[in-house]
Design a protein around this motif. Sequence first.
Motif, PDB file in Angstrom:
ATOM      1  N   LEU A 111       0.824  -1.215   0.000  1.00 22.40           N
ATOM      2  CA  LEU A 111       0.000   0.000   0.000  1.00 22.40           C
ATOM      3  C   LEU A 111       0.857   1.264   0.000  1.00 22.40           C
ATOM      4  O   LEU A 111       0.597   2.197  -0.754  1.00 22.40           O
ATOM      5  CB  LEU A 111      -0.947   0.019   1.199  1.00 22.40           C
ATOM      6  N   GLY A 112       1.874   1.318   0.833  1.00 22.10           N
ATOM      7  CA  GLY A 112       2.736   2.496   0.917  1.00 22.10           C
ATOM      8  C   GLY A 112       3.445   2.788  -0.392  1.00 22.10           C
ATOM      9  O   GLY A 112       3.592   3.950  -0.789  1.00 22.10           O
ATOM     10  N   PHE A 113       3.882   1.732  -1.077  1.00 20.20           N
ATOM     11  CA  PHE A 113       4.533   1.875  -2.382  1.00 20.20           C
ATOM     12  C   PHE A 113       3.610   2.591  -3.357  1.00 20.20           C
ATOM     13  O   PHE A 113       3.997   3.567  -4.019  1.00 20.20           O
ATOM     14  CB  PHE A 113       4.925   0.487  -2.906  1.00 20.20           C
ATOM     15  N   TYR A 114       2.352   2.146  -3.445  1.00 19.37           N
ATOM     16  CA  TYR A 114       1.402   2.737  -4.387  1.00 19.37           C
ATOM     17  C   TYR A 114       0.952   4.132  -3.945  1.00 19.37           C
ATOM     18  O   TYR A 114       0.707   4.997  -4.784  1.00 19.37           O
ATOM     19  CB  TYR A 114       0.211   1.808  -4.604  1.00 19.37           C
ATOM     20  N   GLU A 115       0.854   4.358  -2.623  1.00 18.95           N
ATOM     21  CA  GLU A 115       0.501   5.701  -2.142  1.00 18.95           C
ATOM     22  C   GLU A 115       1.557   6.713  -2.573  1.00 18.95           C
ATOM     23  O   GLU A 115       1.228   7.832  -2.966  1.00 18.95           O
ATOM     24  CB  GLU A 115       0.336   5.698  -0.623  1.00 18.95           C
ATOM     25  N   LYS A 116       2.832   6.341  -2.534  1.00 24.17           N
ATOM     26  CA  LYS A 116       3.906   7.233  -2.971  1.00 24.17           C
ATOM     27  C   LYS A 116       3.793   7.576  -4.455  1.00 24.17           C
ATOM     28  O   LYS A 116       4.298   8.597  -4.908  1.00 24.17           O
ATOM     29  CB  LYS A 116       5.272   6.613  -2.696  1.00 24.17           C
ATOM     30  N   LEU A 117       3.121   6.720  -5.215  1.00 23.93           N
ATOM     31  CA  LEU A 117       2.936   6.941  -6.649  1.00 23.93           C
ATOM     32  C   LEU A 117       1.630   7.677  -6.954  1.00 23.93           C
ATOM     33  O   LEU A 117       1.281   7.858  -8.116  1.00 23.93           O
ATOM     34  CB  LEU A 117       2.986   5.604  -7.392  1.00 23.93           C
ATOM     35  N   GLY A 118       0.908   8.079  -5.901  1.00 24.79           N
ATOM     36  CA  GLY A 118      -0.300   8.882  -6.089  1.00 24.79           C
ATOM     37  C   GLY A 118      -1.618   8.144  -5.952  1.00 24.79           C
ATOM     38  O   GLY A 118      -2.679   8.743  -6.107  1.00 24.79           O
ATOM     39  N   PHE A 119      -1.584   6.857  -5.666  1.00 22.94           N
ATOM     40  CA  PHE A 119      -2.817   6.074  -5.525  1.00 22.94           C
ATOM     41  C   PHE A 119      -3.422   6.271  -4.140  1.00 22.94           C
ATOM     42  O   PHE A 119      -2.704   6.501  -3.166  1.00 22.94           O
ATOM     43  CB  PHE A 119      -2.542   4.589  -5.758  1.00 22.94           C
ATOM     44  N   THR A 120      -4.749   6.140  -4.068  1.00 24.32           N
ATOM     45  CA  THR A 120      -5.485   6.235  -2.812  1.00 24.32           C
ATOM     46  C   THR A 120      -6.254   4.933  -2.608  1.00 24.32           C
ATOM     47  O   THR A 120      -6.938   4.465  -3.521  1.00 24.32           O
ATOM     48  CB  THR A 120      -6.482   7.406  -2.867  1.00 24.32           C
ATOM     49  N   ALA A 121      -6.158   4.392  -1.402  1.00 22.18           N
ATOM     50  CA  ALA A 121      -6.859   3.147  -1.077  1.00 22.18           C
ATOM     51  C   ALA A 121      -8.338   3.428  -0.825  1.00 22.18           C
ATOM     52  O   ALA A 121      -8.707   4.500  -0.345  1.00 22.18           O
ATOM     53  CB  ALA A 121      -6.232   2.499   0.141  1.00 22.18           C
ATOM     54  N   TYR A 122      -9.178   2.452  -1.158  1.00 24.56           N
ATOM     55  CA  TYR A 122     -10.600   2.553  -0.854  1.00 24.56           C
ATOM     56  C   TYR A 122     -11.162   1.155  -0.644  1.00 24.56           C
ATOM     57  O   TYR A 122     -10.591   0.155  -1.077  1.00 24.56           O
ATOM     58  CB  TYR A 122     -11.363   3.305  -1.951  1.00 24.56           C
ATOM     59  N   GLY A 123     -12.288   1.088   0.045  1.00 24.17           N
ATOM     60  CA  GLY A 123     -12.958  -0.195   0.272  1.00 24.17           C
ATOM     61  C   GLY A 123     -12.272  -1.035   1.335  1.00 24.17           C
ATOM     62  O   GLY A 123     -11.276  -0.644   1.938  1.00 24.17           O
ATOM     63  N   ASP A 124     -12.852  -2.197   1.548  1.00 23.35           N
ATOM     64  CA  ASP A 124     -12.380  -3.118   2.575  1.00 23.35           C
ATOM     65  C   ASP A 124     -11.241  -3.991   2.067  1.00 23.35           C
ATOM     66  O   ASP A 124     -11.064  -4.169   0.858  1.00 23.35           O
ATOM     67  CB  ASP A 124     -13.532  -4.031   3.024  1.00 23.35           C
ATOM     68  N   VAL A 125     -10.526  -4.575   2.996  1.00 22.98           N
ATOM     69  CA  VAL A 125      -9.502  -5.569   2.674  1.00 22.98           C
ATOM     70  C   VAL A 125     -10.215  -6.799   2.113  1.00 22.98           C
ATOM     71  O   VAL A 125     -11.287  -7.193   2.593  1.00 22.98           O
ATOM     72  CB  VAL A 125      -8.700  -5.939   3.945  1.00 22.98           C
ATOM     73  N   PHE A 126      -9.635  -7.395   1.059  1.00 19.41           N
ATOM     74  CA  PHE A 126     -10.208  -8.610   0.474  1.00 19.41           C
ATOM     75  C   PHE A 126      -9.101  -9.618   0.196  1.00 19.41           C
ATOM     76  O   PHE A 126      -7.937  -9.258   0.069  1.00 19.41           O
ATOM     77  CB  PHE A 126     -11.014  -8.306  -0.804  1.00 19.41           C
ATOM     78  N   ASP A 127      -9.495 -10.866   0.137  1.00 18.28           N
ATOM     79  CA  ASP A 127      -8.562 -11.950  -0.135  1.00 18.28           C
ATOM     80  C   ASP A 127      -8.477 -12.196  -1.636  1.00 18.28           C
ATOM     81  O   ASP A 127      -9.498 -12.315  -2.309  1.00 18.28           O
ATOM     82  CB  ASP A 127      -9.037 -13.229   0.570  1.00 18.28           C
ATOM     83  N   ASP A 128      -7.258 -12.232  -2.148  1.00 16.27           N
ATOM     84  CA  ASP A 128      -7.030 -12.602  -3.537  1.00 16.27           C
ATOM     85  C   ASP A 128      -5.920 -13.644  -3.526  1.00 16.27           C
ATOM     86  O   ASP A 128      -4.784 -13.331  -3.163  1.00 16.27           O
ATOM     87  CB  ASP A 128      -6.648 -11.384  -4.377  1.00 16.27           C
ATOM     88  N   ALA A 129      -6.263 -14.876  -3.841  1.00 18.57           N
ATOM     89  CA  ALA A 129      -5.312 -15.987  -3.886  1.00 18.57           C
ATOM     90  C   ALA A 129      -4.599 -16.183  -2.548  1.00 18.57           C
ATOM     91  O   ALA A 129      -3.411 -16.484  -2.496  1.00 18.57           O
ATOM     92  CB  ALA A 129      -4.311 -15.791  -5.018  1.00 18.57           C
ATOM     93  N   GLY A 130      -5.332 -15.968  -1.442  1.00 15.08           N
ATOM     94  CA  GLY A 130      -4.762 -16.195  -0.125  1.00 15.08           C
ATOM     95  C   GLY A 130      -3.924 -15.036   0.402  1.00 15.08           C
ATOM     96  O   GLY A 130      -3.277 -15.161   1.437  1.00 15.08           O
ATOM     97  N   ILE A 131      -3.934 -13.897  -0.299  1.00 19.06           N
ATOM     98  CA  ILE A 131      -3.146 -12.728   0.096  1.00 19.06           C
ATOM     99  C   ILE A 131      -4.104 -11.556   0.279  1.00 19.06           C
ATOM    100  O   ILE A 131      -4.938 -11.279  -0.594  1.00 19.06           O
ATOM    101  CB  ILE A 131      -2.088 -12.389  -0.981  1.00 19.06           C
ATOM    102  N   ASP A 132      -4.004 -10.855   1.426  1.00 19.42           N
ATOM    103  CA  ASP A 132      -4.859  -9.695   1.674  1.00 19.42           C
ATOM    104  C   ASP A 132      -4.504  -8.555   0.727  1.00 19.42           C
ATOM    105  O   ASP A 132      -3.329  -8.227   0.538  1.00 19.42           O
ATOM    106  CB  ASP A 132      -4.716  -9.214   3.121  1.00 19.42           C
ATOM    107  N   HIS A 133      -5.540  -7.962   0.134  1.00 16.13           N
ATOM    108  CA  HIS A 133      -5.411  -6.863  -0.820  1.00 16.13           C
ATOM    109  C   HIS A 133      -6.377  -5.742  -0.441  1.00 16.13           C
ATOM    110  O   HIS A 133      -7.327  -5.955   0.305  1.00 16.13           O
ATOM    111  CB  HIS A 133      -5.785  -7.320  -2.239  1.00 16.13           C
ATOM    112  N   ARG A 134      -6.158  -4.609  -1.050  1.00 21.86           N
ATOM    113  CA  ARG A 134      -7.088  -3.494  -0.954  1.00 21.86           C
ATOM    114  C   ARG A 134      -7.092  -2.779  -2.294  1.00 21.86           C
ATOM    115  O   ARG A 134      -6.055  -2.658  -2.934  1.00 21.86           O
ATOM    116  CB  ARG A 134      -6.641  -2.545   0.154  1.00 21.86           C
ATOM    117  N   MET A 135      -8.247  -2.317  -2.723  1.00 25.00           N
ATOM    118  CA  MET A 135      -8.340  -1.592  -3.982  1.00 25.00           C
ATOM    119  C   MET A 135      -7.742  -0.197  -3.810  1.00 25.00           C
ATOM    120  O   MET A 135      -7.839   0.409  -2.743  1.00 25.00           O
ATOM    121  CB  MET A 135      -9.794  -1.470  -4.447  1.00 25.00           C
ATOM    122  N   MET A 136      -7.119   0.287  -4.900  1.00 23.20           N
ATOM    123  CA  MET A 136      -6.547   1.624  -4.923  1.00 23.20           C
ATOM    124  C   MET A 136      -6.869   2.253  -6.269  1.00 23.20           C
ATOM    125  O   MET A 136      -7.085   1.538  -7.259  1.00 23.20           O
ATOM    126  CB  MET A 136      -5.030   1.570  -4.715  1.00 23.20           C
TER     127      MET A 136
END
Length: 142
Positions: A111-136
């Motif tokens: 998340l921090g990597f993408y925030e530095k590139l200008g992305f903003t997180a939104y929505g809840d944490v979700f599982d994708d292939a057994g790894i926690d993700h969040r939409m940005m």
Amino acid sequence: MTVTIERVTDPAECMAIRYEVFVGEQNVPLDLERDELDATAIHLLARDGDQPVGAARIVIKGDTGKIGRVCVLKRARGTGLGAALIHEALTILRDTPGVSRAALGAQIDALGFYEKLGFTAYGDVFDDAGIDHRMMELRFDT
């Protein structure tokens, strides 16, 4: 490191990098790593000289370009290559008529990597292939 990033029509080398990173390192099942979107996606391949070292794909739907399958081989991590792949994807999306937004599903650790590139997180944490993700997302100025 002399890196070039190019759009490729044959994604075989991208798939090999994705396999090594996602299936080999992160234990993502192959049937989840590969999907039907690969056939129509824009594939980006990063090379150090003539050696493939990173990949990403872009899927455009409506006004949104979804960046995904971003990966860099271990030997090229920490060099800025991941950011360079995202910048190239964003350039392509900004140059695509009708696209006003970039989106991606980020692994929580990134998340921090993408925030530095200008992305903003939104929505809840979700599982994708057994790894926690969040939409940005990153919206382009119109």
